[in-house]
Design a protein around this motif. Structure first.
Motif, PDB file in Angstrom:
ATOM      1  N   TYR A 609      38.088 -12.768 -12.993  1.00 43.75           N
ATOM      2  CA  TYR A 609      39.509 -12.445 -12.792  1.00 43.75           C
ATOM      3  C   TYR A 609      40.372 -13.434 -13.583  1.00 43.75           C
ATOM      4  O   TYR A 609      40.132 -14.644 -13.557  1.00 43.75           O
ATOM      5  N   TYR A 610      41.383 -12.899 -14.270  1.00 42.56           N
ATOM      6  CA  TYR A 610      42.316 -13.747 -15.015  1.00 42.56           C
ATOM      7  C   TYR A 610      43.724 -13.568 -14.458  1.00 42.56           C
ATOM      8  O   TYR A 610      44.085 -12.523 -13.915  1.00 42.56           O
ATOM      9  N   LEU A 662      42.445  -3.028  -8.815  1.00 39.59           N
ATOM     10  CA  LEU A 662      41.082  -3.456  -8.506  1.00 39.59           C
ATOM     11  C   LEU A 662      41.054  -4.888  -7.989  1.00 39.59           C
ATOM     12  O   LEU A 662      40.316  -5.211  -7.043  1.00 39.59           O
ATOM     13  N   ALA A 663      41.856  -5.770  -8.609  1.00 38.86           N
ATOM     14  CA  ALA A 663      41.894  -7.168  -8.143  1.00 38.86           C
ATOM     15  C   ALA A 663      42.512  -7.256  -6.750  1.00 38.86           C
ATOM     16  O   ALA A 663      42.040  -8.033  -5.904  1.00 38.86           O
ATOM     17  N   LYS A 664      43.554  -6.515  -6.531  1.00 38.28           N
ATOM     18  CA  LYS A 664      44.198  -6.548  -5.215  1.00 38.28           C
ATOM     19  C   LYS A 664      43.246  -6.098  -4.124  1.00 38.28           C
ATOM     20  O   LYS A 664      43.340  -6.534  -2.978  1.00 38.28           O
ATOM     21  N   GLU A 665      42.321  -5.199  -4.493  1.00 38.76           N
ATOM     22  CA  GLU A 665      41.402  -4.677  -3.487  1.00 38.76           C
ATOM     23  C   GLU A 665      40.145  -5.526  -3.341  1.00 38.76           C
ATOM     24  O   GLU A 665      39.625  -5.679  -2.225  1.00 38.76           O
ATOM     25  N   GLY A 668      38.639 -11.745  -3.729  1.00 36.76           N
ATOM     26  CA  GLY A 668      38.737 -12.463  -2.471  1.00 36.76           C
ATOM     27  C   GLY A 668      39.809 -13.543  -2.509  1.00 36.76           C
ATOM     28  O   GLY A 668      40.172 -14.048  -3.580  1.00 36.76           O
ATOM     29  N   SER A 669      40.301 -13.928  -1.333  1.00 39.93           N
ATOM     30  CA  SER A 669      41.363 -14.929  -1.244  1.00 39.93           C
ATOM     31  C   SER A 669      40.897 -16.297  -1.716  1.00 39.93           C
ATOM     32  O   SER A 669      41.705 -17.143  -2.099  1.00 39.93           O
ATOM     33  N   GLU A 670      39.600 -16.507  -1.677  1.00 40.54           N
ATOM     34  CA  GLU A 670      39.068 -17.804  -2.103  1.00 40.54           C
ATOM     35  C   GLU A 670      39.010 -17.943  -3.620  1.00 40.54           C
ATOM     36  O   GLU A 670      38.816 -19.052  -4.137  1.00 40.54           O
ATOM     37  N   ILE A 671      39.212 -16.846  -4.335  1.00 41.12           N
ATOM     38  CA  ILE A 671      39.119 -16.874  -5.797  1.00 41.12           C
ATOM     39  C   ILE A 671      40.485 -17.174  -6.404  1.00 41.12           C
ATOM     40  O   ILE A 671      41.481 -16.522  -6.073  1.00 41.12           O
TER      41      ILE A 671
END
Length: 688
Positions: A609-610, A662-665, A668-671
């Motif tokens: 993820y960027y 896709l990122a919103k879904e 994870g919050s830890e990323i």
């Protein structure tokens, strides 16, 4: 009141007869009557004289017209002079007479046309004939071995043709077709019925392009012409071809007018022409001369070089329409690259050499000779002029864009029954599975109206980031460098808005803008089907090539079965991405993505993820592409909805923007998405 006055009052003014007969208030005298009769006789005689003169003038005019016809037909005139016991006229007398007749008929004044005499002092080898052919606005001339092969009275506006039996050294039939008024369908029938081996000489007089049809151009091209598809208004053109030729003829010349209101200078060819234009011995001699003149041709200039034979046909279960489409090679004057491209095409199973056409920008001899040795088709355009002087790159961009436009316009005329054309450039090697690749993708293109093309090229296809020959991606980015174009998209989408010369605008940038505006996507492979060999060009130099092209890879086998073709429609591809991201393993987002150990070799499906400030922004993706050592010059190439798919050290990697659905879904919050490139406002704030 006298009697005469009373009569005038009662009857009105005197008539002319009364006034004449009542001369001096008395009856007419005998002398006056005599004068009157003399006047009448003179008048009658004058009328008779005028009638006789008019009749004589009419006879003279008819006789003049008869002599004009005789002068237009020298043979008939010679016969008429022989009957009168007179010697035949000289050729010069006939030519001067023809000039005078043209002036009488057309009103065009000027110096008389003195026809060029046939060359008589030329000596040719025993297996050659000497041909002189001249084309001009008001005359044309064709000579064989010092003698006129087509009399002047038989030539005319349009295309003039003489058929020659070279071994006998005799001129046979001659024809004139006014293609200013007619498309030349009769000419096509004549050409198709000519005997193999006959030399065919063609010249233009006055104007021949206005109605010249595509079928006629193809018939002439089959005789070896490389310029007939580019003939324009009032061009002067001469050509010597041969029936059954398997290569292109070197005996052709053309000149074009400066504008539509003028004519160019006359064009002429005076050559010793071999009996067989594509005789291998003669071609070998030309090949030897070529290799003495040009360097760096490697195996092409070895004594053992021979014209490569076409590859074997496709297996029966793979034969479809995919290998029946023309292949347009857009070329400049880079013969060394071009000969490798043609050789790679001829090695592709299923290729038809008759469908390979090189479209050359300019008349460079190097390119012409390469094409002639391989025996593929060639269309030569005049070199494009550009008025952009800001940089040489912009100037070359105009040349390339113009050549693309002319080539794609012409190819549909040459193949009016085809719906697709393959477009490659003169520095792209073709993979052996070129046709089987498109055979599998063609149904997808036909059924999905949102896909513009399928390209052979993966911008990110390096040794470490490209490994799966079965995998196909969908992207909003047009890769180019080997692609297929439909007639429908050319006519309705590209041609109407093609950038006009000369603005220094690259054709591929224009095309990408059009596709983005219209919402079209493209398909491209994980493992490329073309390989870029051009180390020098409009946008490439040696250091750039070494950094971005040298490590590219492409397929080497004749067949691979493509996977997931049913997943390439817009809805299916979005669903595929969702499924891949949902089951992918996130990379370690605490590491530096530029670390060489960031992603280890493997076979996993990974997701990276960027960071994004807004959904359409990809600044961080560009920075990560640099870390991954894939394409990062102008933008990230191969993206679909801000998601990039690529192989990476054997893994299947997805690079996903932080603001995408896709990122919103699935992020994870830890990323913490990667943010390694500062923004401009952050740089200014830091500097202040």
């Amino acid at each position: 009141m006298g009697r005469l006055q009373r009569l005038r009052k009662l009857r009105g003014p005197k008539s002319r007869i009364e006034r004449f007969l009542t001369w001096k208030k008395g009856p007419i005298s005998t002398e006056c009557l005599a004068y009157f009769l003399i006047v009448v006789l003179v008048y009658v005689n004058l009328q008779m004289i005028l009638a006789i003169y008019a009749e004589k003038n009419f006879i003279n005019e008819e006789e003049s017209n008869f002599h004009i016809k005789l002068e237009e037909n020298p043979i008939a005139e010679d016969e008429a002079r022989a009957r009168q016991g007179l010697p035949p006229k000289s050729q010069e007398d006939v030519d001067v007479a023809l000039s005078k007749n043209m002036e009488r008929k057309t009103g065009i004044s000027g110096d008389p046309i003195i026809e060029t005499l046939c060359p008589t002092e030329v000596r040719c080898p025993s297996d050659h004939v000497h041909i002189y052919a001249e084309s001009g606005p008001r005359k044309t001339k064709i000579c064989l071995n010092g003698k006129e092969a087509m009399p002047a009275w038989k030539t005319g506006r349009g295309i003039n043709i003489v058929v020659i039996n070279p071994k006998r050294g005799t001129a046979g039939s001659s024809y004139n077709y006014d293609t200013y008024k007619n498309p030349g369908t009769d000419m096509v029938d004549i050409i198709n019925e000519m005997n193999d081996g006959r030399l065919v000489v063609m010249t233009v007089q006055d104007e021949a392009s206005a109605k010249l049809g595509a079928e006629a151009k193809l018939a002439i091209e089959r005789l070896g012409s490389t310029l007939i598809h580019t003939i324009s208004w009032r061009s002067t053109w001469v050509f010597i071809g041969q029936v059954g030729i398997t290569t292109v003829s070197q005996y052709e010349a053309i000149q074009r007018p400066v504008d539509d209101s003028t004519w160019p200078d006359p064009t002429a060819i005076s050559q010793c022409v071999p009996y067989e234009l594509d005789d291998r011995t003669i071609l070998s001699e030309y090949h030897t001369e070529f290799c003495e003149r040009y360097d760096n041709y490697g195996s092409f200039c070895k004594s053992s070089w021979t014209k490569p034979k076409p590859a074997l046909p496709l297996p029966q279960h793979l034969i479809t329409t995919a290998n029946t489409f023309p292949i347009a090679i857009i070329s400049g004057n880079r013969g060394n690259y071009l000969r490798q491209v043609i050789a790679s095409l001829l090695a592709a199973p299923g290729v038809d050499p008759n469908l390979i056409i090189v479209f050359q920008d300019g008349y460079g001899e190097e390119t012409f000779e390469v094409v002639r040795q391989f025996g593929v088709r060639l269309v030569r355009f005049p070199k494009t002029d550009s008025n952009v002087h800001d940089a040489d790159t912009f100037n070359q961009a105009d040349h390339i864009a113009s050549n693309y436009k002319r080539s794609l316009d012409t190819v549909w005329d040459m193949y009016w029954d085809k719906d697709y054309v393959y477009v490659v450039e003169d520095d792209l090697l073709i993979s052996p599975d070129f046709f089987s690749y498109y055979q599998q993708l063609l149904p997808v293109l036909m059924n999905d109206q949102t896909i513009f093309t399928a390209s052979c090229w993966n911008d990110n296809g390096y040794r470490h980031s490209s490994s799966d020959p079965n995998l196909i991606y969908r992207s909003e980015f047009f890769p180019g460098l080997g692609w297929i174009l439909s007639r429908k998209h050319w006519v309705k989408l590209l041609k109407p808005a093609w950038p006009k010369c000369c603005n220094g605008y690259s054709w591929d940038l224009y095309l990408r803008d059009v596709l983005k505006q219209q919402g079209y996507d493209c398909l491209y492979p994980d493992l490329s089907r073309t390989f870029h060999i051009g180390k020098s060009g409009a946008n490439v130099f040696n250091e750039f090539y070494n950094g971005y092209f040298r490590e590219k890879v492409y397929t080497k086998e004749p067949y691979y079965e493509l996977a997931n073709l049913d997943k390439l429609t817009y809805e299916s591809y979005n669903a595929l991405l969702r499924d891949l991201v949902a089951h992918a393993t996130p990379v370690d987002h605490t590491m530096n993505p530029c670390d060489q150990h960031f992603i280890q070799p493997g076979t996993k499906t990974l997701v990276l993820y960027y960071f994004q400030r807004k959904p359409t922004e990809s600044r961080q993706a560009m920075a990560i592409a640099g870390c991954l050592r894939i394409w990062n010059v102008d933008k990230v190439r191969g993206m679909f909805s801000n998601v990039l798919r690529t192989s990476y050290r054997g893994n299947h990697l997805l690079v996903v923007g932080s603001l995408t659905p896709l990122a919103k879904e699935y992020m994870g919050s830890e990323i913490v998405p990667f943010k390694i490139a500062p923004y401009k406002d952050e740089i200014k704030e830091k500097e202040s």
